[in-house]
Structures are given as C-alpha cells and as structure tokens.
Write an enzyme that holds these catalytic residues in place. Structure first.
Site, PDB file in Angstrom:
ATOM      1  N   ASN A   7       0.791  -1.623  -0.092  1.00  0.00           N
ATOM      2  CA  ASN A   7      -0.060   0.073  -0.205  1.00  0.00           C
ATOM      3  C   ASN A   7       1.014   1.151  -0.455  1.00  0.00           C
ATOM      4  OD1 ASN A   7      -1.923   2.404   0.170  1.00  0.00           O
ATOM      5  ND2 ASN A   7      -2.839   1.081   2.613  1.00  0.00           N
ATOM      6  N   TRP A   8       1.015   1.438  -1.262  1.00  0.00           N
ATOM      7  CA  TRP A   8       2.035   3.528  -1.076  1.00  0.00           C
ATOM      8  C   TRP A   8       1.525   4.120  -1.131  1.00  0.00           C
ATOM      9  CZ3 TRP A   8       4.036   2.262  -6.219  1.00  0.00           C
ATOM     10  CH2 TRP A   8       4.987   1.554  -7.106  1.00  0.00           C
ATOM     11  N   HIS A  21      -9.986   0.709   4.624  1.00  0.00           N
ATOM     12  CA  HIS A  21      -8.256   1.186   5.050  1.00  0.00           C
ATOM     13  C   HIS A  21      -8.799   2.169   6.482  1.00  0.00           C
ATOM     14  CE1 HIS A  21      -3.995   2.223   6.480  1.00  0.00           C
ATOM     15  NE2 HIS A  21      -3.714   1.357   5.924  1.00  0.00           N
ATOM     16  N   GLU A  42      -6.659   4.533   7.752  1.00  0.00           N
ATOM     17  CA  GLU A  42      -6.780   6.003   7.780  1.00  0.00           C
ATOM     18  C   GLU A  42      -8.018   6.718   7.024  1.00  0.00           C
ATOM     19  OE1 GLU A  42      -3.352   5.064   5.687  1.00  0.00           O
ATOM     20  OE2 GLU A  42      -2.642   4.715   7.579  1.00  0.00           O
ATOM     21  N   GLY A  58       2.736  -1.449   4.577  1.00  0.00           N
ATOM     22  CA  GLY A  58       2.834   0.322   3.367  1.00  0.00           C
ATOM     23  C   GLY A  58       4.213   0.413   3.723  1.00  0.00           C
ATOM     24  N   GLY A  59       4.759   0.459   4.468  1.00  0.00           N
ATOM     25  CA  GLY A  59       6.396   1.977   4.404  1.00  0.00           C
ATOM     26  C   GLY A  59       7.025   1.112   3.961  1.00  0.00           C
TER      27      GLY A  59
END
Ligand SMILES: O=C(CO)COP(=O)(O)O
Length: 244
Positions: free
Chosen positions: A8-9, A91, A93, A227-228
């Site tokens: 997930n960029w 998500h 976020e 993610g990161g």
C-alpha cells in the site's frame, strides 16, 4: 494457500518514482503473489511498468456508486479500466480521515465485486480498544458490517491491521496475531461456509523484512499488507521471499 504480499503505497512518491519502483519489482516473482497499490494518478504508469510480469496493481479506494456526480471520487470500473485488478477498502486511514463506516465499506466492496475487482477489506482495533480487551469483538463487528454476501465466494481478501501498529514499528505478539486471525477465520467460515476456508487473511502493521518470516508463518496468516516497507523494492521483495 499461495500467499499474497500487497504493498500500500498510500500518498507517497512522484510519477517517476512510482514507475521506477514498479520496474524494480518486476523480476521479483517468488512463491507469493505480488500486488502494489499506488495512488490513483500513478496506476496507469505502474500497470505499464509491470506489464509482462507477475506483479498485479490495485487501487486504494473506490466509490460505492457506478458513476455520477461525486466530485473527486473514482469508480471501481475506472480502476479496472486503468488496469487494476484489486482495491483496498476500509483502510483505517480512510475510516479516520473520511469517516468511512462499516456500511459504507460494505457498499464499496459490493461495487468492486460488481466489476470483478478483488476487494481487500481492512479491519483492526485501536490501541484503546486493545487495552480494553475488545480487539476480537471490534474486528468481528467490522467484519460482519463491512463484508457483503458473496464476498468469500468471489475471492475477497481481508486484512487485519491494528491501527496502533500502522507506521509505528510496533506489532502485536505472535500469539495475538494468531488469535485474531483464528477468530476471523471462524467468523468467515461461520458466515460463508467452506468458501471462507480459502479466503486470504493478510496481516498489516509494521511488517518489515526482519519480522515478516515469523508473522507469515503463523496459522491463518496468508500474506501481508505492507505500508512503509513497500516503498523500498529490496525490502518489499525480502518480505515476499519470507512468504515463500
Ligand atoms: O497501513 C498499512 C498498510 O495498509 C501498514 O503500514 P506500515 O507497514 O507502514 O505500518
């Protein structure tokens, strides 16, 4: 079950950086399926960059409606048209930044399934909920509210992402991850029957090359949502390697 390692960029990178990262992932076929989810504006370039490889491309959200007056939104059909095969939905976020509810996520998931996109529906407790001993109950409630009928039969994917583990370098204990994933499997099989035995359950939240092998070896952990570490090709490929 063949694991799925999804990146997930989020809202990172330029167009040139997205294309370069996608190029770097191309040769990385392994025992796991690879998926990257760039920002909407980078999807087409990433689809071109990974063409001919086993890397799949997904979106990070879609609207619940097929079309209409929804300024700033993107439909599931538009994602598919751009070459995406998957879409991340619900998500934490988006739940936090855009007030997304279980019912709203369910509607988006139906929209994704209607055009043949594979939805990856995210659930997970906050730190306060975990400390109150409510993690399992919260996740079960989110699952029952966010997943439409036919989800497992259509190959939908679920990602367990404890909110407090995202971007923090902290993860639940292996026992805690295994307990939630086991509970999710029970809930899904209870609702969807045998089809849910094959539903991929991803873990997300501070997955790194150093902890991936241990997490991915846990029962009912069928992949990771990263993610990161998905923004660094070597790290993402190392996580994929740890999966199989
Ligand atoms: O939110 C995540 C993936 O969707 C996890 O992010 P991090 O891997 O950066 O913790």
């Amino acid at each position: 079950m063949r694991p799925l390692i999804a990146g997930n960029w989020k809202m990172h990178g330029s167009l040139a950086e997205a294309s370069r990262l996608a190029e770097e992932l191309k040769g990385g076929a392994s025992g796991a399926d690879l998926l990257v989810c760039p920002p909407f504006l980078h999807i087409q370039a990433v689809v071109s960059a990974v063409q001919g490889s086993a890397v799949a491309v997904g979106g990070q959200d879609c609207h619940a409606a097929a079309k209409g007056a929804h300024t700033g939104d993107v439909s599931a059909a538009m994602l598919r048209d751009a070459g995406a095969t998957h879409v991340i939905l619900g998500h934490s976020e988006r739940r936090a930044d855009h007030g997304e509810t279980d019912a709203g996520v369910r509607a988006k998931t139906e929209a994704a399934l209607a055009v043949g996109l594979t939805p990856i529906v995210c659930v997970g407790e906050t730190e306060a909920q975990r400390l109150a001993g409510e993690a399992e109950r919260v996740v079960e409630t989110q699952l029952s509210g966010s997943l439409p009928d036919g989800f497992a039969e259509a190959g939908g994917v679920v990602a367990y992402e404890p909110v407090w583990a995202i971007g923090t370098g902290r993860t639940p204990t292996e026992d805690d991850i295994a307990a939630i994933h086991g509970a999710m499997r029970r809930v899904l099989v209870g609702r969807f029957g045998k089809a849910a035995e094959g539903t991929r359950l991803l873990y997300g939240g501070s997955v790194k090359p150093g902890n991936a092998a241990a997490i991915l070896a846990l029962p009912h952990v069928d992949g990771a949502l990263v993610g990161g570490a998905s923004l660094v090709a070597a790290d993402f490929l190392a996580i994929a390697k740890a999966a199989g």
